[in-house]
Design an enzyme around this catalytic site. Structure first.
Site, short mmCIF file in Angstrom:
data_model
loop_
_atom_site.label_atom_id
_atom_site.label_comp_id
_atom_site.label_asym_id
_atom_site.label_seq_id
_atom_site.Cartn_x
_atom_site.Cartn_y
_atom_site.Cartn_z
N THR A 1 2.81 3.62 -15.68
CA THR A 1 1.35 3.80 -15.75
C THR A 1 1.02 5.12 -16.44
O THR A 1 0.13 5.19 -17.28
CB THR A 1 0.74 3.76 -14.33
OG1 THR A 1 1.21 2.59 -13.67
CG2 THR A 1 -0.77 3.69 -14.40
N GLU B 1 8.64 16.73 -11.18
CA GLU B 1 7.25 16.29 -10.95
C GLU B 1 6.59 17.16 -9.88
O GLU B 1 5.44 17.55 -10.02
CB GLU B 1 7.22 14.82 -10.51
CG GLU B 1 7.56 13.87 -11.65
CD GLU B 1 7.78 12.42 -11.18
OE1 GLU B 1 7.73 11.54 -12.03
OE2 GLU B 1 8.02 12.20 -9.98
#
Length: 236
Positions: free
Chosen positions: A36, A112
């Site tokens: 995504t 991340e």
């Protein structure tokens, strides 16, 4: 059939587009990892190309994000060169009602977490099936471990009530190796009652680099869903 529109793909594109639309000119952007987020990176590139967006710099959270950013013409920088991150866009494997996350399906959760936690605003992009009432109900919890510590760390995790398994490569013999050169243990917990506590406990095990619990980091969650065959994006 050729020419058939895949509603799931379109929905992921729409969520990515919605997140990319939140980025302003002159900002530093954390670029997450996953399918995504890949669309968000593509749309950021499109906005730059059209001139609608100018002077942004990306900080990639993985080799994948770096490759995509270069492909779509997003200038990159590093954490050594900047003193802040304005906005980060990233996916998640699970999201609970408090906006706590499990990440690490792509084994990039350590980088991340560094980038997403530094960002003034962290935008999570997911599809509706990533929403859960409690973390750990559908997805195993990834833990990044330095290779020499694999066995003692697995023992320590078992003592905490987790069922650890070394993540093995697909189309590669042997374990998955992260961008940092470490290994990933996927852990099944029967229930994660206190994600904040578990996040700290796991990270305190010697040899653990980082785990996939992201507690209190997400600011905004954009959810893509397919309703009546049409992609819709809503905010949590």
């Amino acid at each position: 059939m050729t020419g058939e529109i895949d509603p799931i793909k379109v929905m992921k594109q729409e969520v990515g587009k919605a997140a990319a639309a939140l980025v302003k000119s002159g900002t530093i952007v954390g670029l997450g990892t996953g399918s995504t987020t890949a669309y968000a990176i593509e749309y950021l590139g499109n906005r730059l190309k059209s001139g609608e967006l100018t002077d942004i710099q990306g900080i990639p959270t993985s080799f994948q994000a770096e490759v995509l950013a270069k492909k779509y013409g997003i200038p990159l920088t590093t954490l050594d060169a900047v003193d802040h991150i304005d906005i980060a866009i990233d996916g998640a494997d699970e999201v609970d009602p408090q906006k706590n996350l499990i990440k690490g399906g792509g084994a990039a959760h350590t980088r991340e977490k560094v980038v997403d936690a530094l960002a003034d605003q962290f935008i999570v992009v997911v599809d509706g099936n990533k929403l859960v009432d409690r973390l750990g109900s559908t997805f195993l919890l990834p833990v990044e471990v330095i290779p020499m510590a694999i066995t003692p760390v697995m023992r320590a995790i078992e003592k905490l009530g987790g069922k650890p398994e070394l993540r093995m490569g697909v189309k590669k013999a042997g374990p998955v190796i992260t961008d940092q050169g470490n290994m990933v243990i996927d852990v099944k917990f029967d229930s994660i009652d206190n994600p904040a506590e578990l996040e700290k406990t796991l990270n305190n095990i010697p040899g653990v680099l980082e785990n996939g619990l992201f507690v209190g980091v997400a600011d905004k969650v954009l959810i893509g869903e397919v309703k009546d065959g049409q992609p819709v994006v809503r905010e949590m």
